[in-house]
Design an enzyme around this catalytic site. Structure first.
Site, short mmCIF file in Angstrom:
data_model
loop_
_atom_site.label_atom_id
_atom_site.label_comp_id
_atom_site.label_asym_id
_atom_site.label_seq_id
_atom_site.Cartn_x
_atom_site.Cartn_y
_atom_site.Cartn_z
N GLU A 77 49.91 54.98 43.47
CA GLU A 77 49.07 55.44 42.36
C GLU A 77 48.37 56.78 42.65
OE1 GLU A 77 47.63 52.13 39.50
OE2 GLU A 77 46.73 51.70 41.45
N HIS A 96 39.44 55.32 42.86
CA HIS A 96 40.10 54.34 41.98
C HIS A 96 39.95 52.98 42.64
CE1 HIS A 96 42.89 51.91 39.83
NE2 HIS A 96 43.66 51.76 40.88
N HIS A 98 39.60 48.37 41.93
CA HIS A 98 39.72 47.17 41.09
C HIS A 98 38.44 46.36 41.24
CE1 HIS A 98 44.10 47.70 42.68
NE2 HIS A 98 43.84 48.59 41.74
N HIS A 167 43.07 46.30 34.84
CA HIS A 167 43.41 46.92 36.11
C HIS A 167 42.16 47.26 36.94
CE1 HIS A 167 46.06 50.23 38.20
NE2 HIS A 167 45.19 49.69 39.04
MN MN Z 1 45.16 50.25 41.09
#
Ligand code: MN
Length: 236
Positions: A77, A96, A98, A167
């Site tokens: 990603e 980034h 979760h 996500h």
């Molecule tokens: Mn991710």
């Protein structure tokens, strides 16, 4: 030109802090724009953030291509980072994750909004990235190419934070310390907002309060960084 070794060191510490503070687990990542070449950024190879060392930090261009991979495998990603750095010259660091308390907001359309002065950076609304709009109804939810990264960056727009439906989230800032602060407090804000919703109608910070609180906190980023850095270095 090589990046400042201190920048790499801070990026390693940021990886460890984000794990210890519950923002990332085996997954999630933090990057920094290269301090001597704005067309490049730094991001660990594809391993758990808590285990990242200086030798794991890789350099990428804004296509998401590794400059000198030396056999190291990059995060799938990484296009989250490359496309935001491309679209947002003001952004110098990105997380980034979760982080769990944030997820419910992305799937309900309930906006994550600043419940206290510590999260003024959330502003008055948080955009929600819907991957079906960019990738159709049958993706694996991952930002696995530049087109999906660009769509996410477009959803983020000029904001500091965006939810990713089903996500996680992405948060951006002008330094590693600031992005770590924002990632920690976005998760905390989500916890507090969920708690407050059980009690009744919430009065959020208004636009001016959010902007002013954000500015005030930006002058105080060294303090939580020092605490979190020490805690991350302690045995679990
Ligand atoms: Mn991710």
């Amino acid at each position: 030109m090589s990046p400042d070794p201190e920048l790499i060191e801070d990026l390693v510490v940021a990886n460890h802090i984000l794990f210890r503070e519950g923002v990332v687990d085996g997954f999630g990542h933090v990057s920094a724009r290269h301090d001597r070449d704005p067309s490049r950024f730094l991001l660990a190879r594809s391993i758990a953030p808590a285990t990242v060392t200086v030798d794991d930090i890789m350099e990428f261009d804004l296509e998401g291509i590794a400059i000198d991979p030396k056999g190291r495998r990059p995060y799938l990603e990484r296009f989250i980072h490359s496309e935001i750095y491309r679209m947002r010259p003001d952004v110098l660091a990105i997380v980034h994750s979760h982080s769990p308390a944030v997820i419910p907001f992305g799937v309900t359309g309930t906006q994550l909004r600043p419940i206290s002065h510590m999260s003024g950076f959330l502003g008055t609304s948080t955009p929600i990235f819907e991957i079906r709009d960019a990738g159709g109804p049958a993706t694996d939810m991952l930002i696995r190419n530049a087109d999906l990264g660009a769509a996410l960056a477009t959803t983020l727009g000029s904001e500091s934070f965006a939810l990713m439906r089903g996500h996680g989230s992405v948060v951006v800032a002008t330094s590693i310390k600031q992005v770590v602060y924002r990632a920690v407090y976005a998760e905390m804000n989500a916890h507090l907002q969920l708690e407050a919703m059980r009690l009744g109608k919430i009065t959020f910070l208004n636009e001016a309060e959010a902007a002013n609180a954000d500015q005030a906190n930006n002058g105080n980023l060294d303090r939580p960084w020092a605490l979190w850095k020490r805690r991350a270095a302690m045995p679990a």
